[in-house]
Scaffold this motif. Structure first.
Motif, PDB file in Angstrom:
ATOM      1  N   LYS A  30       0.893  -1.263  -0.070  1.00 29.23           N
ATOM      2  CA  LYS A  30      -0.061  -0.118  -0.144  1.00 29.23           C
ATOM      3  C   LYS A  30       0.808   1.226  -0.044  1.00 29.23           C
ATOM      4  CE  LYS A  30      -2.108  -1.347   3.786  1.00 29.23           C
ATOM      5  NZ  LYS A  30      -1.773  -2.660   4.010  1.00 29.23           N
ATOM      6  N   SER A  31       1.728   1.435   0.947  1.00 28.45           N
ATOM      7  CA  SER A  31       2.568   2.378   1.119  1.00 28.45           C
ATOM      8  C   SER A  31       3.580   2.660  -0.040  1.00 28.45           C
ATOM      9  CB  SER A  31       3.205   2.601   2.338  1.00 28.45           C
ATOM     10  OG  SER A  31       4.044   1.368   2.671  1.00 28.45           O
ATOM     11  N   THR A  32       3.949   1.549  -0.451  1.00 30.29           N
ATOM     12  CA  THR A  32       4.927   1.585  -1.818  1.00 30.29           C
ATOM     13  C   THR A  32       4.477   2.036  -3.051  1.00 30.29           C
ATOM     14  OG1 THR A  32       6.084  -0.614  -0.931  1.00 30.29           O
ATOM     15  CG2 THR A  32       6.502  -0.071  -3.144  1.00 30.29           C
ATOM     16  N   ILE A  33       3.298   1.779  -3.107  1.00 26.67           N
ATOM     17  CA  ILE A  33       2.782   2.226  -4.482  1.00 26.67           C
ATOM     18  C   ILE A  33       2.277   3.906  -4.329  1.00 26.67           C
ATOM     19  CG2 ILE A  33       0.365   2.402  -5.718  1.00 26.67           C
ATOM     20  CD1 ILE A  33      -0.130  -0.573  -5.322  1.00 26.67           C
ATOM     21  N   VAL A  34       1.869   4.515  -3.231  1.00 27.35           N
ATOM     22  CA  VAL A  34       1.752   5.895  -3.026  1.00 27.35           C
ATOM     23  C   VAL A  34       3.136   6.434  -3.080  1.00 27.35           C
ATOM     24  CG1 VAL A  34       1.200   7.505  -1.048  1.00 27.35           C
ATOM     25  CG2 VAL A  34      -0.330   5.626  -1.039  1.00 27.35           C
ATOM     26  N   ARG A  35       4.130   5.957  -2.372  1.00 23.23           N
ATOM     27  CA  ARG A  35       5.430   6.767  -2.461  1.00 23.23           C
ATOM     28  C   ARG A  35       6.051   6.555  -4.007  1.00 23.23           C
ATOM     29  NH1 ARG A  35       7.817   8.011   2.171  1.00 23.23           N
ATOM     30  NH2 ARG A  35       6.702   7.108   4.120  1.00 23.23           N
ATOM     31  N   ALA A  36       5.724   5.482  -4.870  1.00 22.79           N
ATOM     32  CA  ALA A  36       6.178   5.376  -6.132  1.00 22.79           C
ATOM     33  C   ALA A  36       5.497   6.386  -7.058  1.00 22.79           C
ATOM     34  CB  ALA A  36       5.934   3.880  -6.606  1.00 22.79           C
ATOM     35  N   ILE A  37       4.228   6.613  -6.727  1.00 21.62           N
ATOM     36  CA  ILE A  37       3.618   7.589  -7.504  1.00 21.62           C
ATOM     37  C   ILE A  37       4.313   8.999  -7.088  1.00 21.62           C
ATOM     38  CG2 ILE A  37       1.421   8.985  -7.671  1.00 21.62           C
ATOM     39  CD1 ILE A  37      -0.066   6.302  -7.331  1.00 21.62           C
ATOM     40  N   ALA A  38       4.302   9.392  -6.010  1.00 20.02           N
ATOM     41  CA  ALA A  38       4.879  10.554  -5.664  1.00 20.02           C
ATOM     42  C   ALA A  38       6.285  11.010  -6.025  1.00 20.02           C
ATOM     43  CB  ALA A  38       4.971  10.767  -3.905  1.00 20.02           C
ATOM     44  N   ALA A  39       7.290   9.566  -6.014  1.00 22.86           N
ATOM     45  CA  ALA A  39       8.541  10.138  -6.496  1.00 22.86           C
ATOM     46  C   ALA A  39       8.523  10.250  -8.240  1.00 22.86           C
ATOM     47  CB  ALA A  39       9.325   8.858  -6.228  1.00 22.86           C
ATOM     48  N   GLU A  40       7.688   9.595  -8.819  1.00 20.40           N
ATOM     49  CA  GLU A  40       7.635   9.807 -10.061  1.00 20.40           C
ATOM     50  C   GLU A  40       7.284  11.232 -10.614  1.00 20.40           C
ATOM     51  OE1 GLU A  40       5.141   7.104 -12.430  1.00 20.40           O
ATOM     52  OE2 GLU A  40       6.585   5.258 -12.005  1.00 20.40           O
ATOM     53  N   ARG A  41       6.284  11.829  -9.709  1.00 26.30           N
ATOM     54  CA  ARG A  41       6.099  13.322  -9.918  1.00 26.30           C
ATOM     55  C   ARG A  41       6.640  14.266  -9.038  1.00 26.30           C
ATOM     56  NH1 ARG A  41      -0.431  13.362 -11.425  1.00 26.30           N
ATOM     57  NH2 ARG A  41      -0.471  11.257 -12.376  1.00 26.30           N
ATOM     58  N   GLN A  42       7.687  13.631  -8.370  1.00 25.47           N
ATOM     59  CA  GLN A  42       8.628  14.534  -7.667  1.00 25.47           C
ATOM     60  C   GLN A  42       7.869  15.407  -6.583  1.00 25.47           C
ATOM     61  OE1 GLN A  42      10.850  16.900 -10.586  1.00 25.47           O
ATOM     62  NE2 GLN A  42      12.464  15.347 -10.562  1.00 25.47           N
ATOM     63  N   LEU A  43       6.970  14.654  -5.863  1.00 31.68           N
ATOM     64  CA  LEU A  43       6.000  15.256  -4.924  1.00 31.68           C
ATOM     65  C   LEU A  43       6.736  14.692  -3.281  1.00 31.68           C
ATOM     66  CD1 LEU A  43       2.619  14.686  -6.443  1.00 31.68           C
ATOM     67  CD2 LEU A  43       4.089  16.854  -6.277  1.00 31.68           C
ATOM     68  N   PRO A  44       6.941  15.371  -2.528  1.00 35.46           N
ATOM     69  CA  PRO A  44       7.252  15.259  -1.289  1.00 35.46           C
ATOM     70  C   PRO A  44       5.943  14.354  -0.453  1.00 35.46           C
ATOM     71  CG  PRO A  44       6.689  17.608  -1.033  1.00 35.46           C
ATOM     72  CD  PRO A  44       6.803  16.897  -2.907  1.00 35.46           C
ATOM     73  N   VAL A  45       6.258  13.461   0.200  1.00 40.40           N
ATOM     74  CA  VAL A  45       5.493  12.733   1.316  1.00 40.40           C
ATOM     75  C   VAL A  45       5.439  13.031   2.712  1.00 40.40           C
ATOM     76  CG1 VAL A  45       4.632  10.396   1.743  1.00 40.40           C
ATOM     77  CG2 VAL A  45       5.420  10.907  -0.551  1.00 40.40           C
ATOM     78  N   VAL A  46       4.377  13.462   3.386  1.00 36.44           N
ATOM     79  CA  VAL A  46       4.509  13.607   4.796  1.00 36.44           C
ATOM     80  C   VAL A  46       3.821  12.331   5.346  1.00 36.44           C
ATOM     81  CG1 VAL A  46       3.661  14.875   6.654  1.00 36.44           C
ATOM     82  CG2 VAL A  46       4.602  15.996   4.604  1.00 36.44           C
ATOM     83  N   ASP A  47       4.507  11.525   5.994  1.00 35.48           N
ATOM     84  CA  ASP A  47       3.785  10.136   6.463  1.00 35.48           C
ATOM     85  C   ASP A  47       3.631  10.247   7.891  1.00 35.48           C
ATOM     86  OD1 ASP A  47       3.458   7.419   7.228  1.00 35.48           O
ATOM     87  OD2 ASP A  47       5.070   6.771   6.133  1.00 35.48           O
ATOM     88  N   LEU A  48       2.120  10.357   8.147  1.00 34.92           N
ATOM     89  CA  LEU A  48       1.663  10.830   9.249  1.00 34.92           C
ATOM     90  C   LEU A  48       1.163   9.297   9.845  1.00 34.92           C
ATOM     91  CD1 LEU A  48       1.272  12.928  11.519  1.00 34.92           C
ATOM     92  CD2 LEU A  48      -0.986  13.493  10.179  1.00 34.92           C
ATOM     93  N   ARG A  49       1.781   8.765  10.926  1.00 36.77           N
ATOM     94  CA  ARG A  49       1.098   7.572  11.477  1.00 36.77           C
ATOM     95  C   ARG A  49       0.018   7.669  12.523  1.00 36.77           C
ATOM     96  NH1 ARG A  49       4.125   3.015   9.230  1.00 36.77           N
ATOM     97  NH2 ARG A  49       5.164   3.842   7.613  1.00 36.77           N
ATOM     98  N   ALA A  50      -1.180   7.743  12.054  1.00 36.92           N
ATOM     99  CA  ALA A  50      -2.376   8.141  13.099  1.00 36.92           C
ATOM    100  C   ALA A  50      -2.405   7.379  14.031  1.00 36.92           C
ATOM    101  CB  ALA A  50      -3.658   7.825  12.059  1.00 36.92           C
ATOM    102  N   SER A  51      -1.784   6.302  14.288  1.00 34.85           N
ATOM    103  CA  SER A  51      -1.763   5.072  15.581  1.00 34.85           C
ATOM    104  C   SER A  51      -1.008   5.912  16.558  1.00 34.85           C
ATOM    105  CB  SER A  51      -1.572   3.909  14.998  1.00 34.85           C
ATOM    106  OG  SER A  51      -0.125   3.753  14.486  1.00 34.85           O
ATOM    107  N   LEU A  52      -0.048   6.772  16.182  1.00 35.75           N
ATOM    108  CA  LEU A  52       0.939   7.278  17.031  1.00 35.75           C
ATOM    109  C   LEU A  52       0.525   8.597  17.524  1.00 35.75           C
ATOM    110  CD1 LEU A  52       4.320   6.258  15.328  1.00 35.75           C
ATOM    111  CD2 LEU A  52       2.898   4.961  16.941  1.00 35.75           C
ATOM    112  N   LEU A  53      -0.718   9.239  17.002  1.00 40.57           N
ATOM    113  CA  LEU A  53      -0.981  10.441  17.521  1.00 40.57           C
ATOM    114  C   LEU A  53      -1.922  10.274  18.961  1.00 40.57           C
ATOM    115  CD1 LEU A  53      -2.064  11.878  14.155  1.00 40.57           C
ATOM    116  CD2 LEU A  53       0.058  12.422  15.382  1.00 40.57           C
ATOM    117  N   ASP A  54      -2.068  11.508  19.690  1.00 35.55           N
ATOM    118  CA  ASP A  54      -2.954  11.611  20.648  1.00 35.55           C
ATOM    119  C   ASP A  54      -4.015  12.570  20.111  1.00 35.55           C
ATOM    120  OD1 ASP A  54      -1.915  10.361  22.533  1.00 35.55           O
ATOM    121  OD2 ASP A  54      -0.400  11.915  23.146  1.00 35.55           O
ATOM    122  N   PRO A  55      -5.214  12.643  20.474  1.00 34.30           N
ATOM    123  CA  PRO A  55      -6.352  13.439  20.030  1.00 34.30           C
ATOM    124  C   PRO A  55      -5.826  15.015  19.806  1.00 34.30           C
ATOM    125  CG  PRO A  55      -7.251  11.785  21.700  1.00 34.30           C
ATOM    126  CD  PRO A  55      -5.421  11.751  21.642  1.00 34.30           C
TER     127      PRO A  55
END
Length: 328
Positions: A30-55
């Motif tokens: 899942k994440s590999t596909i998202v990162r591959a699309i972003a890399a091809e278009r030279q877009l930065p990715v902010v990876d936000l792990r929701a499971s590590l957040l507090d409300p």
């Protein structure tokens, strides 16, 4: 949907504002596909792990300005000075309900309190399914209704194309071609089980140890005991690298394996070595000597990694006789 279809759908959605949610088992890419699309278009990715957040993490902390409280957004969210990119909310349904609730406004309205997600940023989320036995919380209908939902399923041909490009060990590629059911399985009682990610891991371990014999006791901890046993049997029945080298040296008269294991390994190994001029030349001459179904797979794999393979005389001769099979 299979990975290639998911990728084309995500690329089509990239230009509009509706966020996408990718469902799938752990390790399917899942994440590999998202990162591959972003890399091809030279877009930065902010990876936000929701499971590590507090409300309260998304809103930030308050500060006093002119006697009034204003909220300072967290540094991990994109700022107005950042170029357009992808905000990837991974493991979103592994986050507790209160954290999911804090994402409502960000996902739909592209803002949290006083913070505004800058123009050009696209939101993509991903999560595991409940049946995958991963840590998940039920996603509220209010949050779910904010996404375009897409379910990713592994596909053998898509994985093979990726594996050849990624230079996954040919023993792994040939084994999965023989046992496609072992590309991805649901987790059992043990800690390890086969997934596309665990087979990539196994390939790296084979490279680190120099071959399957020296890491036979490690592989069960990567792909599970049953898959490792079957893989070991495949290795024993396959053709050795020494014999493949001899075949490359004399493609007109060298001994071609008769077993399915040997043919699968030979086909994967030749594609793995496609950049070697001697190998590519020999592979073209071997096409006419191999069973047509294996020759077709070899020709396709060679062309993907080496388009110049189409100029080899052996390939052109094969196309005259079996071109209709390549075109399918």
């Amino acid at each position: 949907m299979k990975p290639s279809r998911l990728r084309s759908v995500l690329e089509a959605l990239l230009g509009q504002r509706w966020p996408a949610f990718i469902w799938g088992a752990p390790g399917v890419g899942k994440s590999t596909i998202v990162r591959a699309i972003a890399a091809e278009r030279q877009l930065p990715v902010v990876d936000l792990r929701a499971s590590l957040l507090d409300p309260t993490d998304l809103r930030g902390i308050p500060a006093i300005e002119s006697g009034r409280a204003v909220w300072c957004p967290p540094a991990f969210l994109p700022s107005a000075d950042d170029p357009p990119g992808v905000l990837f909310l991974d493991e979103i349904n592994a986050a507790p309900p209160l954290v999911q609730a804090s994402l409502y406004q960000l996902v739909l309205d592209r803002r949290v309190g006083e913070y505004q997600l800058p123009e050009g940023w696209w939101i993509v989320a991903a999560g595991n399914r409940h049946q995958d036995r991963a840590i998940t919380f039920r996603m509220s209908s209010a949050l779910a209704n904010r996404f375009v939902h897409l379910e990713l399923e592994p596909d053998l041909e898509d994985w093979r194309q990726w594996a050849v490009a990624r230079r996954i060990d040919p023993l792994v590629v040939s084994f999965i071609a023989l046992r496609p059911a072992l590309l991805c399985q649901e987790p059992g009682e043990g800690s390890a089980y086969p997934t596309p990610r665990s087979w990539e891991m196994a390939s790296d371990v084979l490279s680190a140890f120099g071959g399957p014999r020296d890491c036979a006791d490690v592989l069960p901890g990567i792909v599970g005991q049953a898959a490792a046993i079957e893989f070991g049997a495949h290795v024993k029945k396959s053709i050795s690298e020494r014999k493949m080298r001899a075949l490359i040296a004399d493609p007109e008269h060298g001994e071609i394996p008769e077993s399915l294991d040997g043919l699968h390994v030979l086909t994967s190994w030749l594609a793995w070595q496609a950049s070697d001029p001697q190998v590519s030349s020999a592979a073209a001459r071997l096409l006419s000597r191999m069973p047509p179904e294996f020759a077709v797979v070899l020709a396709r794999d060679m062309l993907k990694g080496l388009p110049a393979f189409a100029r080899e005389p052996g390939y052109r001769a094969f196309m005259k006789q079996h071109g209709q099979l390549i075109a399918r």
